[in-house]
Structures are given as C-alpha cells and as structure tokens.
Design an enzyme around this catalytic site. Structure first.
Site, PDB file in Angstrom:
ATOM      1  N   VAL A  78       0.843  -1.190   0.000  1.00 58.65           N
ATOM      2  CA  VAL A  78       0.000   0.000   0.000  1.00 58.65           C
ATOM      3  C   VAL A  78       0.883   1.247   0.000  1.00 58.65           C
ATOM      4  O   VAL A  78       1.851   1.321   0.752  1.00 58.65           O
ATOM      5  CB  VAL A  78      -0.903   0.027   1.258  1.00 58.65           C
ATOM      6  CG1 VAL A  78      -1.863   1.194   1.190  1.00 58.65           C
ATOM      7  CG2 VAL A  78      -1.668  -1.270   1.376  1.00 58.65           C
ATOM      8  N   ASP A 114     -10.518 -11.659   7.566  1.00 56.94           N
ATOM      9  CA  ASP A 114      -9.185 -11.358   8.075  1.00 56.94           C
ATOM     10  C   ASP A 114      -9.222 -10.081   8.918  1.00 56.94           C
ATOM     11  O   ASP A 114      -8.444  -9.166   8.705  1.00 56.94           O
ATOM     12  CB  ASP A 114      -8.186 -11.248   6.911  1.00 56.94           C
ATOM     13  CG  ASP A 114      -6.740 -11.374   7.386  1.00 56.94           C
ATOM     14  OD1 ASP A 114      -6.530 -11.740   8.564  1.00 56.94           O
ATOM     15  OD2 ASP A 114      -5.821 -11.107   6.592  1.00 56.94           O
ATOM     16  N   LYS A 156      -3.380   0.538  -3.326  1.00 55.80           N
ATOM     17  CA  LYS A 156      -3.018  -0.842  -3.009  1.00 55.80           C
ATOM     18  C   LYS A 156      -2.666  -1.571  -4.294  1.00 55.80           C
ATOM     19  O   LYS A 156      -3.503  -1.762  -5.165  1.00 55.80           O
ATOM     20  CB  LYS A 156      -4.173  -1.527  -2.294  1.00 55.80           C
ATOM     21  CG  LYS A 156      -3.900  -2.966  -1.987  1.00 55.80           C
ATOM     22  CD  LYS A 156      -4.887  -3.487  -0.978  1.00 55.80           C
ATOM     23  CE  LYS A 156      -4.143  -4.148   0.153  1.00 55.80           C
ATOM     24  NZ  LYS A 156      -4.923  -4.364   1.319  1.00 55.80           N
TER      25      LYS A 156
END
Ligand code: NAG
Ligand code: NAG
Ligand code: NAG
Ligand code: NAG
Ligand code: NAG
Ligand code: NAG
Ligand code: NAG
Ligand code: NAG
Ligand code: NAG
Ligand code: NAG
Length: 661
Positions: free
Chosen positions: A367, A478, A381
């Site tokens: 990023v 996540d 990103k």
C-alpha cells in the site's frame, strides 16, 4: 548509513553468539494431551512415573528411539510410551530433551495426569497412552508450523520442495532394518540458497507405514507452508521439516550436499557470493535448473497467453454490448469506467511507487500513499501479481465493492487495470492503522478510554453492515488490528473487506482448503477445518476487543511462549472475578469500569468455541448501545492452543515469525 550497517552487523554478531550459546538446550514446541485424566495416587499414575523414568534412563547409550510397556494387572492401567530423538541429535542432548519432556509431561499443569499425551521439541518427541499404539500410523493430533517469511518464486519452490521432501521420505522409509528411519536431503534453490529437508518416522513403523505417514505429511505442506521459507509437519508417528538454513548436523557424509561448501558458514549468514560465478559454476545441477526454469517459463507463457485472451475477449464484449445497445449494460460500463484510474496518474501520485511513499504491506499487496493532481490524498493498493481473476470479473467485483459505503469502512474509490497491474485506490486516512497506535508504548496514550470505546462500537457497526445491511453479505475473514484504519478523529475504518470477492473466492459459508486468516484471530473452526461463516468474523472481533481493552497483541502471547493466550488470560481474570485487571494501564485513569466490563463480557461471548454460542454483530451492536440488555453468561472460550480432546484431536497450526535466520 554507515552506523546502521555496523549496528546491524553487531546485531547479527550478537544474535550469532546468542544462538550458539543457547544451542545446547532442547527447544520446546508444543504438547497435546487428553482431557481425560487419571486420579492422583491412582495405579495409572504410578505406572506413568515408572514409564517416564524408564524412558529417560533409556535415552542414553546412543538410543535415538525407545518404546516400552509398563504392564499392570488391570490392563486398563497399562502404560505404553516411546521417545524419539531427531536422527542427528547427540546422545547427551537427546537425553536432556527426553528428561525435559517427561518432566514437563508429569509436572506441567497442562498434561500431568492425562491418560494420553504427545510432546514435541525441536530435538525429540515423547508420547504415551493407556492403549498400545506401537506399529500403527497416527497422524492426529498434529502440529503444523511455518515461518511467516515468504519465499520469492513460490511456485517453483513448492515443486522443488515436494520433490526433495519426497526423496528424503523415501530414503527414511527405506532405511535398512534396525537402523533409524531418518533422512535429510539438500537441494540448491539458486546459486546462494539451499533447501534443507528432513524426514523421520518412529522406528516401530514398517517401511510401508513410514512411507504412508510421510506421504500424508508431505501432502499437508501446501496447506500450512505454501511459499513459506520454512515449515514443519509433526505427527505422532512421523515428522518432516524444511528450512533455508541447516538445522541438523550433517553427520552422515553419505549424501554430500549439491551446494558449494557453504555449510561452514554459521546459519543465517549468507556467505559472500561472487555474482559473476553464479551462472557458470558447479553449484547448480542441471536437474535444478530444469526444476526452476521450466515452471517459470511455462508460467510466463501461460500468463501472456491469458492476458492476450482476456484482452481480445474484453474488447469483443465491449463491442458486442455497444452493438446490442442495451441501455442497462451501457450505464454499467460508464459506472465502472468512472472508477478507473490511469496507471500513469497513479505512478505520478505515488512517485512511481517509491519506498518513501510506502505505507505498509497488507495481505494482498503493498500500500502506497498518493496525492492526485487535485491535491486529494489516496491510498493505493498494488495487488500482488498472481491474483486469481480475469480483468472483466475483477472490474465487476470492484464495482460491487465500491458500492459498499459506510462511515466505518475504508472507501474504495476506484481501480486500475493496466499492463500487468491490478490496483485498488482507497480514501486516505490520517492515523494509519489501529495496530500502529495501539501497540506502540508512546502512541497508545492517544487512545484514551472514550476513544477506545468508540472504536469498538465503530468496528462492530462496520462489520454489521458487511454482514447484514449491504447487498453483498460479505464475510471479512481477516479482521485484525492492522486492518482497522483510523482517520484524523480516530474513527475506525475497516479495510481489506471484499478481498475474497475480488480474488474470486466463494463467499458463502463453506469450506476453503486455503486458510486466509491471521493466526491468533482465527476462530477454531476456521483454523482447523477451514469452515468460515459470519461467526468466524465475530470470533476475530472478540479477539480485537480484548486487544483494544488490554493494549496487548494476542500474538505477543505466543511469541513469549506463554502457555496461555490473551483470550485464556481474559477468561482466567473473568473467572477470578477480576476482569478489570485486563484493562490497559494507560487508560486506568480515564475508563468507565462498567463499560470496560461490558466490553470484556461481549469479547468473551464472541470467542465461544461453538459458533452458535457467539452473538451476531447486530446483537453485539445492541449490547454496546443499550446498557439495559442483559448479556448471557459466557462459557469457557475456545482455547486455541489447548483444545486437544482425544478422539479426534485437532490440527494445530502455528506460524512462527521468529526466524532471524
Ligand atoms: C473421558 O471420560 C469420560 C468419563 O470420565 C468418558 O465419558 C469419555 O468417553 C472419555 N473419553 C474418552 C475419549 O475416552
Ligand atoms: C497421595 O499420596 C500421598 C502420599 O502417599 C498423600 O500425602 C496424598 O494426600 C495423597 N493424595 C491424594 C489425593 O490422595
Ligand atoms: C530401560 O528401560 C527398562 C524398562 O523398560 C529398564 O528395565 C532398564 O533398566 C532401562 N535401561 C536403562 C539403561 O536404564
Ligand atoms: C516396541 O515396539 C515393537 C514394535 O511394535 C513391539 O513389538 C514391542 O513389543 C515394543 N516393545 C515394548 C517393550 O513394548
Ligand atoms: C484409556 O483411557 C480412556 C479414557 O479414560 C478410556 O476411555 C479407555 O477405555 C482406556 N483404554 C484402555 C485400553 O483401558
Ligand atoms: C526444560 O528446558 C528449558 C530450556 O529449554 C528450561 O527452561 C526448563 O527449566 C527445562 N525444564 C525442565 C523440567 O527441565
Ligand atoms: C529401497 O532400497 C533398495 C535397496 O537398498 C532399493 O532397491 C529400492 O529401490 C529402494 N526403494 C525405494 C522406494 O527407494
Ligand atoms: C514419492 O514419489 C513417488 C513417485 O511419485 C511415490 O511413489 C512415493 O510414494 C512418494 N513417496 C512419498 C513418501 O510420498
Ligand atoms: C568474481 O570472480 C572473478 C574471477 O575469479 C573476478 O575477476 C571478479 O573480480 C570477482 N567479482 C567480484 C565481484 O568479486
Ligand atoms: C506472504 O505472502 C502472503 C500472500 O501470499 C501474504 O499474505 C503475507 O503477508 C506475506 N508475508 C510476508 C511476511 O511478507
């Protein structure tokens, strides 16, 4: 510049001295024991005592393996046990390891009095049971470990690994009768990197059983250790391990390494290499060249063919839809196109993706910070090259994910799909991510209580939106502190959502063979069986809440080798009636005890072992907002590291990031 170099050098030197001095002590890895225990002063306990002393006394005399039975008049009190040391371990170290293992099993709080147990060290393993297990293959309970550092060129590496490991396994299984079933094998990855593989079975197995046990272990490698610089699969009956440094003594000169004599260098310090000699010198065997070059060539060719195919198809599709003049398709295209950024714009904005602009590295790529000509700040990103999807589908998913808008979600502004690049453009937030501030001894003071409480509520609403309110019903998969961004006012914004969608992974509740979560935040059912659902996000949220309250990383508990993790620690305090001891010292002055207790309570409800016992995000939001809702009493949470029940003991997965080598 010079000073960093020399300080690095001293660090290395120190590390090396440190590593050499601690080398003599056995390294504990993990133990699993049955929940069924025997009573103190029972016959079985006395048999176990005899068993342990017999095992440790027989660890002398160059025995690297020994199995024994301590009979009892009542067969159910008979104790069976064995130890095995790694094939290269010296006799004194083996003895020390077995002594330490039996002592830990008999006096440690976890396993003492258990009917069955296995304990693994770097150098040895010890196993016992009240049932005979000799000469039978056992692959549960098991332990998978990996080094979190990635290897470059993963595909060819995994092929080389599987071939080399297979050769070690065959060698170990096929060793002559009476000899230990242990083998190592080295292979050259590139001119200056060597792969070290080791395979070993307990001596009581037949060659055929050994081979089948090791086959299962090798089959587990892609699951735990795909693209990783080191990994291990430890079963009760056999184990394998690989690293990029020699972790065993090469005391069997029968298999000379196919590398230049680098083995005299201390581990981890790569000997200086003369680059001009890489290509021609004797280091690389032609077999290795084929093993590496052929897959790369094939992969590159396939990639090019794929790109061309997609380009042609993409062009054709656009043409078709224009010809059909379907108004709906046309508006869709314009919406997608309005999200598109030129690669040149992004290159300019990020100073050609310069290191100075790099903000961090996420699960799916790097990023960068960027500034558009308009002055608008963005986060860019750059997705890793081998992401799974074709361009057209990627665009469709970007369009869907860009529609997810909520004040607690990082906003996706657009994308770029040019040459080989797949890039996502997000709004820029001023305060980086939660982990950056929460776990920093200085910065964590910025997060006084009301801010932490607000962050918890914000994350909960963001996830609730993903789970229930948005059209897409996204499971994040996540959630962790580094995926929670903080804006200028410390408002949380969840990032990296929808990545599974962008990567073309099935979103509905299901079973994935490849686990994408982060160890420490993964729910047990996800980590062990790959089952994911909105309730696995709830589990991760619970871990996050504990981290925010305590200011401690869940993972720091694993790194220090503590027997318990943050969740078990919180549970222990809760049970003792002292939950507020969990609260971070830096907010002790500013916090409201009732709110803190409520958060810890909710956190514990989120980490319950049974997903059905965990509340939904909507309930959690309600619990946080309304203090009149009564909360259910939490049960003992899923203890990730201790959930080894006997009948189907789970797979425990541990990633190690220790690797200084
Ligand atoms: C453990 O013990 C309980 C009762 O003591 C018994 O019901 C259970 O079947 C045992 N589990 C195993 C795996 O033997
Ligand atoms: C076990 O035996 C020891 C000594 O024989 C005794 O002191 C102890 O109280 C016994 N413990 C139990 C739980 O029976
Ligand atoms: C090895 O263990 C057996 C019991 O299984 C015991 O009789 C023997 O003394 C042990 N050997 C040594 C060297 O202690
Ligand atoms: C050790 O294992 C072998 C192989 O299964 C078995 O035949 C033998 O009886 C075992 N030895 C003892 C002392 O239990
Ligand atoms: C071993 O212990 C387990 C758990 O208590 C029990 O269920 C099992 O029957 C025992 N096995 C033998 C052979 O006694
Ligand atoms: C086992 O070894 C560790 C060091 O590796 C040591 O700290 C510990 O005290 C030992 N335990 C026993 C019971 O010998
Ligand atoms: C095992 O070793 C024998 C001779 O030692 C050899 O003939 C045989 O091919 C080997 N088998 C495997 C699977 O490597
Ligand atoms: C190694 O590969 C050969 C050939 O593919 C296979 O027959 C053998 O079972 C493998 N050995 C192991 C231990 O996986
Ligand atoms: C590499 O080795 C060659 C021949 O031994 C030598 O001429 C050259 O200077 C060396 N290069 C480096 C970078 O050391
Ligand atoms: C390794 O690569 C995986 C994806 O392939 C990524 O999630 C992970 O963060 C990387 N780890 C490191 C230490 O770079």
């Amino acid at each position: 510049m010079n000073s960093t170099v020399s300080s690095n050098f001293f660090n290395l030197l120190f590390l090396f001295i440190f590593l050499t001095t601690i080398k003599a002590a056995p390294t504990f890895l993990y133990q699993v024991c049955s929940k069924n225990k025997t009573n103190t002063n029972s016959t079985y306990e006395t048999k176990l005592k005899t068993l342990f002393s017999s095992l440790s006394s027989n660890a002398t005399d160059n025995n690297e393996f020994y199995n024994t039975t301590i009979p009892s008049k009542n067969p159910s009190n008979t104790a069976y046990g064995l130890f095995m040391c790694r094939g290269d371990v010296s006799s004194p170290l083996c003895q020390q390891c077995v002594a330490n293992a039996t002592q830990t099993l008999s006096t440690g709080s976890d396993c003492s009095l258990s009917k069955q147990a296995v304990i693994w060290y770097d150098e040895c393993m010890v196993r016992y049971s009240n049932t005979s297990f000799f000469s039978t293959v056992a692959t549960v309970p098991n332990l998978l470990m990996w080094n979190t550092a990635n290897i470059t060129n993963q595909e060819s590496f995994m092929k080389l690994l599987s071939v080399t490991m297979n050769e070690s396994a065959d060698k170990a299984a096929n060793s002559s009768v009476g000899a230990k079933k242990y083998a190592t094998k080295e292979a050259t990855i590139s001119g200056f990197q060597t792969l070290y593989c080791m395979a070993q079975c307990t001596d009581d197995l037949s060659p055929l059983d050994c081979s089948s046990c090791l086959s299962v272990a090798i089959g587990a490698l892609p699951q735990c250790c795909n693209g990783k610089q080191g990994g291990r699969v430890l079963f009760p009956s056999c184990n394998i391990r690989y690293e990029l440094y020699p972790f065993y003594e090469n005391n069997t000169p029968s298999s000379p390494p196919s590398t230049p004599p680098a083995s005299s260098a201390p581990p981890g310090i790569v000997p200086p290499t003369n680059t001009s000699s890489l290509g021609g010198s004797s280091g690389i065997t032609s077999g290795t060249i084929v093993a590496i070059v052929v897959p790369i060539t094939v992969a590159v060719l396939l990639f090019i063919v794929g790109i061309c195919f997609l380009c042609i198809r993409g062009r054709k599709k656009k043409h078709d839809s224009a010809a059909a003049r379907d108004p709906k398709t046309e508006t869709d295209i314009t919406t997608v196109e309005s999200l598109r950024y030129d690669l040149s714009t992004l290159e300019e904005a990020t100073n050609k993706f310069s290191e100075a602009n790099k903000l961090g590295e996420g699960g799916f790529g790097e990023v960068y910070k960027g500034v558009l000509p308009s002055g608008e700040q963005i986060a860019v990103k750059r997705l890793s090259k081998h992401s799974g999807q074709g361009g057209e589908q990627f665009k469709n998913e970007v369009e869907l994910v860009a529609q997810l808008q909520h004040r607690n979600l990082a906003r996706l502004l657009g994308f770029c799909l040019e040459r080989e690049e797949k890039i996502l453009v997000y709004e820029f937030v001023a305060n980086k991510s939660l982990d950056y501030i929460l776990f920093d001894p200085e910065k964590q003071r910025l997060l006084y209580w009301t801010r932490r409480y607000k962050i918890i509520g914000g994350i909960a609403r963001g996830i609730q939106y993903l789970h229930e309110d948005s059209r897409l019903k996204i499971i994040h998969r996540d959630l962790k502190a580094s995926n929670i961004l903080l804006d200028g006012d410390m408002n949380p914004k969840i990032s990296d959502f929808g990545m599974a969608k962008l990567f073309g992974v099935d979103q509905t509740k299901g079973n994935t063979s490849r686990i994408v979560g982060t160890y420490g935040y993964m729910s047990p059912e996800y980590a062990m069986q790959g089952d994911f659902s909105i309730k696995s996000d709830v589990y991760s949220f619970g871990v996050l809440v504990m981290e925010i309250i305590s200011g401690k990383k869940n993972s720091s508990f694993y790194e220090t080798g503590a027997a318990e993790d943050l969740v078990s620690y919180a549970w222990k305090l809760w049970k003792n009636g002292t939950p507020l001891e969990l609260v971070d010292h830096t907010v002790r002055e500013s916090y409201t005890p009732n709110e803190a207790i409520r958060c810890i309570h909710i956190g514990l409800l989120c980490v319950q072992e049974d997903p059905d016992d965990r509340p939904t995000m909507a309930t959690i939001v309600l619990m946080l907002e309304s203090h009149t809702v009564t909360l259910p009493v939490p049960k003992q949470p899923a203890f990730f590291l201790q959930s080894g029940a006997d009948p189907d003991m789970p797979t425990i997965q541990i990633s190690q990031s220790d690797n200084t080598n």
